[in-house]
Design a protein around this motif. Sequence first.
Motif, PDB file in Angstrom:
ATOM      1  N   SER A  42      12.555   6.012  -1.519  1.00 21.31           N
ATOM      2  CA  SER A  42      11.671   6.307  -0.388  1.00 21.31           C
ATOM      3  C   SER A  42      11.730   7.789  -0.046  1.00 21.31           C
ATOM      4  O   SER A  42      10.695   8.435   0.186  1.00 21.31           O
ATOM      5  N   GLY A  43      12.939   8.346  -0.011  1.00 21.10           N
ATOM      6  CA  GLY A  43      13.104   9.771   0.264  1.00 21.10           C
ATOM      7  C   GLY A  43      12.511  10.626  -0.839  1.00 21.10           C
ATOM      8  O   GLY A  43      11.890  11.668  -0.567  1.00 21.10           O
ATOM      9  N   LEU A  44      12.665  10.172  -2.089  1.00 20.79           N
ATOM     10  CA  LEU A  44      12.125  10.921  -3.216  1.00 20.79           C
ATOM     11  C   LEU A  44      10.601  10.926  -3.193  1.00 20.79           C
ATOM     12  O   LEU A  44       9.962  11.964  -3.411  1.00 20.79           O
ATOM     13  N   LYS A  45      10.006   9.771  -2.903  1.00 20.76           N
ATOM     14  CA  LYS A  45       8.544   9.682  -2.851  1.00 20.76           C
ATOM     15  C   LYS A  45       7.974  10.578  -1.750  1.00 20.76           C
ATOM     16  O   LYS A  45       6.942  11.232  -1.930  1.00 20.76           O
ATOM     17  N   THR A  46       8.656  10.632  -0.618  1.00 28.40           N
ATOM     18  CA  THR A  46       8.206  11.482   0.490  1.00 28.40           C
ATOM     19  C   THR A  46       8.239  12.954   0.109  1.00 28.40           C
ATOM     20  O   THR A  46       7.354  13.738   0.503  1.00 28.40           O
ATOM     21  N   ALA A  47       9.231  13.356  -0.689  1.00 31.66           N
ATOM     22  CA  ALA A  47       9.398  14.760  -1.062  1.00 31.66           C
ATOM     23  C   ALA A  47       8.465  15.193  -2.186  1.00 31.66           C
ATOM     24  O   ALA A  47       8.166  16.380  -2.318  1.00 31.66           O
ATOM     25  N   LEU A  48       7.971  14.238  -2.987  1.00 30.79           N
ATOM     26  CA  LEU A  48       7.137  14.569  -4.133  1.00 30.79           C
ATOM     27  C   LEU A  48       5.660  14.661  -3.756  1.00 30.79           C
ATOM     28  O   LEU A  48       5.202  14.010  -2.820  1.00 30.79           O
ATOM     29  N   GLN A  49       4.940  15.473  -4.511  1.00 30.29           N
ATOM     30  CA  GLN A  49       3.482  15.556  -4.392  1.00 30.29           C
ATOM     31  C   GLN A  49       2.879  15.030  -5.692  1.00 30.29           C
ATOM     32  O   GLN A  49       3.072  15.612  -6.758  1.00 30.29           O
ATOM     33  N   ASP A  50       2.161  13.908  -5.579  1.00 26.97           N
ATOM     34  CA  ASP A  50       1.671  13.194  -6.755  1.00 26.97           C
ATOM     35  C   ASP A  50       0.151  13.320  -6.854  1.00 26.97           C
ATOM     36  O   ASP A  50      -0.591  12.415  -6.483  1.00 26.97           O
ATOM     37  N   SER A  51      -0.317  14.455  -7.376  1.00 24.90           N
ATOM     38  CA  SER A  51      -1.763  14.704  -7.439  1.00 24.90           C
ATOM     39  C   SER A  51      -2.462  13.826  -8.471  1.00 24.90           C
ATOM     40  O   SER A  51      -3.660  13.562  -8.361  1.00 24.90           O
ATOM     41  N   ARG A  52      -1.733  13.352  -9.480  1.00 22.79           N
ATOM     42  CA  ARG A  52      -2.343  12.529 -10.523  1.00 22.79           C
ATOM     43  C   ARG A  52      -2.278  11.029 -10.223  1.00 22.79           C
ATOM     44  O   ARG A  52      -2.854  10.234 -10.946  1.00 22.79           O
ATOM     45  N   GLY A  53      -1.561  10.661  -9.198  1.00 20.88           N
ATOM     46  CA  GLY A  53      -1.436   9.248  -8.864  1.00 20.88           C
ATOM     47  C   GLY A  53      -0.574   8.454  -9.824  1.00 20.88           C
ATOM     48  O   GLY A  53      -0.759   7.240  -9.977  1.00 20.88           O
ATOM     49  N   VAL A  54       0.391   9.129 -10.461  1.00 12.11           N
ATOM     50  CA  VAL A  54       1.247   8.424 -11.430  1.00 12.11           C
ATOM     51  C   VAL A  54       2.275   7.534 -10.741  1.00 12.11           C
ATOM     52  O   VAL A  54       2.868   6.655 -11.379  1.00 12.11           O
ATOM     53  N   LEU A  55       2.465   7.744  -9.436  1.00 12.37           N
ATOM     54  CA  LEU A  55       3.452   6.944  -8.702  1.00 12.37           C
ATOM     55  C   LEU A  55       2.772   5.885  -7.837  1.00 12.37           C
ATOM     56  O   LEU A  55       3.310   5.475  -6.812  1.00 12.37           O
ATOM     57  N   VAL A  56       1.600   5.425  -8.284  1.00 13.28           N
ATOM     58  CA  VAL A  56       0.879   4.414  -7.507  1.00 13.28           C
ATOM     59  C   VAL A  56       1.684   3.121  -7.388  1.00 13.28           C
ATOM     60  O   VAL A  56       1.543   2.372  -6.415  1.00 13.28           O
ATOM     61  N   SER A  57       2.536   2.858  -8.363  1.00 14.37           N
ATOM     62  CA  SER A  57       3.355   1.640  -8.324  1.00 14.37           C
ATOM     63  C   SER A  57       4.486   1.738  -7.304  1.00 14.37           C
ATOM     64  O   SER A  57       5.124   0.733  -6.984  1.00 14.37           O
ATOM     65  N   TRP A  58       4.716   2.955  -6.778  1.00 16.73           N
ATOM     66  CA  TRP A  58       5.779   3.133  -5.792  1.00 16.73           C
ATOM     67  C   TRP A  58       5.251   2.766  -4.405  1.00 16.73           C
ATOM     68  O   TRP A  58       5.282   3.568  -3.475  1.00 16.73           O
ATOM     69  N   ASN A  59       4.750   1.569  -4.264  1.00 20.63           N
ATOM     70  CA  ASN A  59       4.239   1.122  -2.968  1.00 20.63           C
ATOM     71  C   ASN A  59       5.344   0.450  -2.166  1.00 20.63           C
ATOM     72  O   ASN A  59       6.460   0.221  -2.665  1.00 20.63           O
ATOM     73  N   ALA A  60       5.014   0.124  -0.927  1.00 18.48           N
ATOM     74  CA  ALA A  60       6.021  -0.411  -0.001  1.00 18.48           C
ATOM     75  C   ALA A  60       6.646  -1.696  -0.521  1.00 18.48           C
ATOM     76  O   ALA A  60       7.867  -1.898  -0.398  1.00 18.48           O
ATOM     77  N   ASN A  61       5.847  -2.564  -1.128  1.00 15.24           N
ATOM     78  CA  ASN A  61       6.378  -3.841  -1.614  1.00 15.24           C
ATOM     79  C   ASN A  61       7.358  -3.645  -2.758  1.00 15.24           C
ATOM     80  O   ASN A  61       8.435  -4.262  -2.795  1.00 15.24           O
ATOM     81  N   ASN A  62       6.985  -2.790  -3.716  1.00 18.36           N
ATOM     82  CA  ASN A  62       7.871  -2.562  -4.863  1.00 18.36           C
ATOM     83  C   ASN A  62       9.126  -1.779  -4.478  1.00 18.36           C
ATOM     84  O   ASN A  62      10.195  -1.985  -5.067  1.00 18.36           O
ATOM     85  N   LEU A  63       8.986  -0.885  -3.504  1.00 22.79           N
ATOM     86  CA  LEU A  63      10.159  -0.125  -3.063  1.00 22.79           C
ATOM     87  C   LEU A  63      11.138  -0.993  -2.286  1.00 22.79           C
ATOM     88  O   LEU A  63      12.318  -0.653  -2.165  1.00 22.79           O
ATOM     89  N   LEU A  64      10.638  -2.113  -1.757  1.00 21.17           N
ATOM     90  CA  LEU A  64      11.516  -3.006  -1.001  1.00 21.17           C
ATOM     91  C   LEU A  64      12.608  -3.577  -1.890  1.00 21.17           C
ATOM     92  O   LEU A  64      13.753  -3.748  -1.467  1.00 21.17           O
ATOM     93  N   THR A  65      12.246  -3.878  -3.145  1.00 21.55           N
ATOM     94  CA  THR A  65      13.221  -4.369  -4.123  1.00 21.55           C
ATOM     95  C   THR A  65      13.017  -3.598  -5.412  1.00 21.55           C
ATOM     96  O   THR A  65      12.305  -4.051  -6.319  1.00 21.55           O
TER      97      THR A  65
END
Length: 281
Positions: A42-65
């Motif tokens: 969660s902290g890493l995702k907040t710090a990153l800038q993902d202009s290409r949308g490669v971290l689309v799978s890093w959503n709230a549900n997947n980050l939960l587990t």
Amino acid sequence: MKVSGFGNSLSLCTLPLLMMLFLLLYKVRSQSGGGDDKACLSGLKTALQDSRGVLVSWNANNLLTPCFNQTLTQLTGINCNENRIVSILLSSRGLGGTVSSALANCSFLNMVDFSDNQMTGVIPTELGGLQLLATLNLSVNGLTGSIPEDLSNCTYLNVLDLHRNSLTGVIPQSLGYLERLKVFDVSDNDLSGPIPVSLANLSSGAPRFNISSFRGNKHLYGFPLPLPKNRNLSVLAIVGIGLGSGLISLFISFTAVCIWLRVSEQRLAADEGKISQLMPE
């Protein structure tokens, strides 16, 4: 009967003690595992800038587990083992932003690769708390600041690649004490000062890491780097100045002697003239 009663009483007394011991061991084991993978990502995702949308799978549900069923995960660039994150591999993904200090929460990490992105900022000192970390590759980014001395606490570190950034300051001497370190590259930065002997020399006399690990830092010096050209020029200039000053001194001394001899000759000639006038013809 008395013995049997005593044994039953003893069993009843020891049962709570065994339960307490079990809970204590469980607590110790949990603390030894340490970390919080969800907070880490969660902290890493907040710090990153993902202009290409490669971290689309890093959503709230997947980050939960982040990890499930031992090794499975739905998160891009993440690998798990025994339901813990063991590697984050996000090389060449066009990512901006910074390297988050929240990475220290992924306490089972053994590999981090953010190479060939557009990340900026400093290398967090908190990464020194990743005691299982074996590979740290932050090369080809725009990182600034100094190399944290805390990285020397990562005793399993095998690869440290920081080349082609804008890092400044000196190379920490303590990094040379990492016995497992096999790959070390800080080339093409703006580092300064001497190369630590512990990183440059081996008992055999051969360099531990060769020139390619250090070149491209204008203010870095020491073995195995060659003597900078400007230093060669400085040495030649010093020698030239010394020879020049010596010749000038010799010329001045020679001139002074000639003048003294000339003056002496003139005085002698004048004295001889006076004496000849006084002598009878």
